[in-house]
Design an enzyme around this catalytic site. Sequence first.
Site, PDB file in Angstrom:
ATOM      1  N   LYS A  24       0.842  -1.214   0.000  1.00 43.54           N
ATOM      2  CA  LYS A  24       0.000   0.000   0.000  1.00 43.54           C
ATOM      3  C   LYS A  24       0.872   1.257   0.000  1.00 43.54           C
ATOM      4  O   LYS A  24       0.633   2.182  -0.768  1.00 43.54           O
ATOM      5  CB  LYS A  24      -0.913  -0.045   1.240  1.00 43.54           C
ATOM      6  CG  LYS A  24      -1.905   1.085   1.327  1.00 43.54           C
ATOM      7  CD  LYS A  24      -3.182   0.638   2.017  1.00 43.54           C
ATOM      8  CE  LYS A  24      -3.027   0.434   3.513  1.00 43.54           C
ATOM      9  NZ  LYS A  24      -2.955   1.718   4.235  1.00 43.54           N
ATOM     10  N   SER A  25       1.881   1.286   0.860  1.00 39.56           N
ATOM     11  CA  SER A  25       2.736   2.488   0.950  1.00 39.56           C
ATOM     12  C   SER A  25       3.414   2.769  -0.392  1.00 39.56           C
ATOM     13  O   SER A  25       3.481   3.926  -0.844  1.00 39.56           O
ATOM     14  CB  SER A  25       3.827   2.279   2.006  1.00 39.56           C
ATOM     15  OG  SER A  25       3.257   2.185   3.274  1.00 39.56           O
ATOM     16  N   GLY A  97      -5.083   7.694   5.646  1.00 37.15           N
ATOM     17  CA  GLY A  97      -4.224   8.659   6.329  1.00 37.15           C
ATOM     18  C   GLY A  97      -2.977   8.956   5.520  1.00 37.15           C
ATOM     19  O   GLY A  97      -2.511  10.102   5.469  1.00 37.15           O
ATOM     20  N   ARG A 125      -8.675  11.748  12.723  1.00 37.67           N
ATOM     21  CA  ARG A 125      -7.253  11.452  12.969  1.00 37.67           C
ATOM     22  C   ARG A 125      -6.436  12.743  12.979  1.00 37.67           C
ATOM     23  O   ARG A 125      -6.754  13.700  12.267  1.00 37.67           O
ATOM     24  CB  ARG A 125      -6.734  10.462  11.913  1.00 37.67           C
ATOM     25  CG  ARG A 125      -7.479   9.120  12.032  1.00 37.67           C
ATOM     26  CD  ARG A 125      -6.984   8.098  11.056  1.00 37.67           C
ATOM     27  NE  ARG A 125      -5.584   7.763  11.296  1.00 37.67           N
ATOM     28  CZ  ARG A 125      -4.873   6.983  10.489  1.00 37.67           C
ATOM     29  NH1 ARG A 125      -5.419   6.494   9.386  1.00 37.67           N
ATOM     30  NH2 ARG A 125      -3.621   6.698  10.769  1.00 37.67           N
ATOM     31  N   SER A 169       7.413   8.806  12.318  1.00 37.57           N
ATOM     32  CA  SER A 169       6.299   8.654  11.379  1.00 37.57           C
ATOM     33  C   SER A 169       6.752   8.867   9.945  1.00 37.57           C
ATOM     34  O   SER A 169       7.224   9.939   9.576  1.00 37.57           O
ATOM     35  CB  SER A 169       5.207   9.669  11.712  1.00 37.57           C
ATOM     36  OG  SER A 169       4.352   9.845  10.604  1.00 37.57           O
ATOM     37  N   GLN A 171       4.783   9.017   7.503  1.00 40.46           N
ATOM     38  CA  GLN A 171       3.848   9.924   6.827  1.00 40.46           C
ATOM     39  C   GLN A 171       4.291  11.367   7.003  1.00 40.46           C
ATOM     40  O   GLN A 171       4.267  12.154   6.045  1.00 40.46           O
ATOM     41  CB  GLN A 171       2.432   9.717   7.373  1.00 40.46           C
ATOM     42  CG  GLN A 171       1.862   8.358   6.988  1.00 40.46           C
ATOM     43  CD  GLN A 171       0.468   8.122   7.519  1.00 40.46           C
ATOM     44  OE1 GLN A 171      -0.057   8.932   8.286  1.00 40.46           O
ATOM     45  NE2 GLN A 171      -0.133   7.015   7.135  1.00 40.46           N
ATOM     46  N   ASP A 320       2.077  -1.335  11.768  1.00 35.60           N
ATOM     47  CA  ASP A 320       0.759  -1.734  11.242  1.00 35.60           C
ATOM     48  C   ASP A 320       0.414  -3.186  11.565  1.00 35.60           C
ATOM     49  O   ASP A 320      -0.689  -3.639  11.259  1.00 35.60           O
ATOM     50  CB  ASP A 320       0.720  -1.542   9.726  1.00 35.60           C
ATOM     51  CG  ASP A 320       0.699  -0.067   9.350  1.00 35.60           C
ATOM     52  OD1 ASP A 320       0.330   0.772  10.207  1.00 35.60           O
ATOM     53  OD2 ASP A 320       1.054   0.250   8.203  1.00 35.60           O
ATOM     54  N   ARG A 351      -6.252   1.148  18.124  1.00 28.84           N
ATOM     55  CA  ARG A 351      -5.989  -0.292  17.967  1.00 28.84           C
ATOM     56  C   ARG A 351      -5.654  -0.996  19.277  1.00 28.84           C
ATOM     57  O   ARG A 351      -5.767  -2.220  19.351  1.00 28.84           O
ATOM     58  CB  ARG A 351      -4.886  -0.528  16.921  1.00 28.84           C
ATOM     59  CG  ARG A 351      -5.408  -0.302  15.529  1.00 28.84           C
ATOM     60  CD  ARG A 351      -4.403  -0.614  14.447  1.00 28.84           C
ATOM     61  NE  ARG A 351      -5.057  -0.491  13.143  1.00 28.84           N
ATOM     62  CZ  ARG A 351      -4.426  -0.306  11.996  1.00 28.84           C
ATOM     63  NH1 ARG A 351      -3.106  -0.236  11.978  1.00 28.84           N
ATOM     64  NH2 ARG A 351      -5.098  -0.211  10.865  1.00 28.84           N
TER      65      ARG A 351
END
Length: 439
Positions: A24-25, A97, A125, A169, A171, A320, A351
Amino acid sequence: MNDLVFTIQPGGLLEGDIRVPGDKSISHRSIILGAIAQGTTSVEGFLEGEDSLATLRAFRDLGVTINDVTNGNTEIQGVGLHGLTEPVGPLDLGNSGTAMRLMCGLLAGQSFPSVLIGDDSLSNRPMGRVAEPLNAMGADVRLQAGGLAPIEILPSRLQPVDYAMPVASAQIKSCLLLAALYTNQSDGQTVITEPAPCRDHTERMLRGFGYEISTEGSSISMSGGGTLTGCHIDVPADISSAAFYMVGASIAKGSDLMLRHVGINPTRTGVINILQEMGADITFENKQIVGGEPVADIRVRYAPLKGINIPAEQVPLAIDEFPALFIAASCAQGTTVLSGAEELRVKESDRIQVMADGLAQLGISHDVRPDGIVIEGGKLGGGEIHSHGDHRIAMAFAMAGLRAEQPIRILDCENVATSFPGFSDLAGKTGLSMKVSEE
Ligand code: S3P
């Protein structure tokens, strides 16, 4: 909307030879960098999941021609760093996100305004983690009260920044690297320092597009104004999706499963390191480098697991995979302790709490902490689990069925399609007895 429910019959084992969908990334990044490159970028192994498709649609809305994805193949006609055009409406990034945070960085450097929206989960978020450093670069990124989306981004002139990230992070890091592309070369370098290693796909892919970026210790530096050149990207199978099968095969007696062409970038292999420390039987074959990313075939055979203290440095490398790892810990002999994982509370769901509620339903003793959990391995019962629309919670509890003593019903599984289209078919093919129903 109808609720998608997974019902798992207890028992069984996993066997076979499978390839899970694309990372996905890397899929998100292939579209983002392909769009702003010069020339054509071809992609194979692209994840046809809702999250990466949201990124693809957003770039079409920004004026980029991108072929429909067929069998994981697509082509992006890059428009160059300054070729994106103003979208007619808000860009809807659904549940993703990654799409929202990375696009904030990219859009902050454009000469037109944009608005980013998402679903209920994404709209709750934290976005201040990207807006604050971007605004320190001179961006004009405006959030709703509480630091949430919708996000309004107005044109501005960006300056390089020297930024020490408060959390490990990828992101945030990637968002700032994308913004740094839009700084003036003559204004100097952007330097980003990470408190601990986290996934480095953006850095690897920028280099694959011929962009100069340097990494020294925990700092990454680059200057703006260069050129990305279109290229070919082979997206490996997603280790985060493979993780559910690794855990399933590790906990179910008699399992022997081969997972093909899985990305084993060392910033992503925390799940393998942790499972191996718990006693899992995981071996690699055909290790190779594909387009700057290491991949391998991974064979997983059943092995009895033991509880461990999860090493702190593995946490960002497995960020994840904790829903799946909590199921492994529930099936292990002894106690597993996770700490330093407060980030889990701001993922697609909280989570720590949502997994704890599900484990309680299955009869697993645990102790929730602000930054983690302590899990006592034991016998898994059955019952009804609420996934809270979190794809990874749903898939983790599906695998728990392999060791459960009664059926498990998992509610709100619609979002499994964000990261793992075909999960239930593949699970069924490899030996999990599951039924999917709309209720
Ligand atoms: C991602 C980074 C991680 C991860 C997410 C994908 C990425 O988030 O949880 O699923 O592609 O950069 P954080 O950067 O918030 O840890």
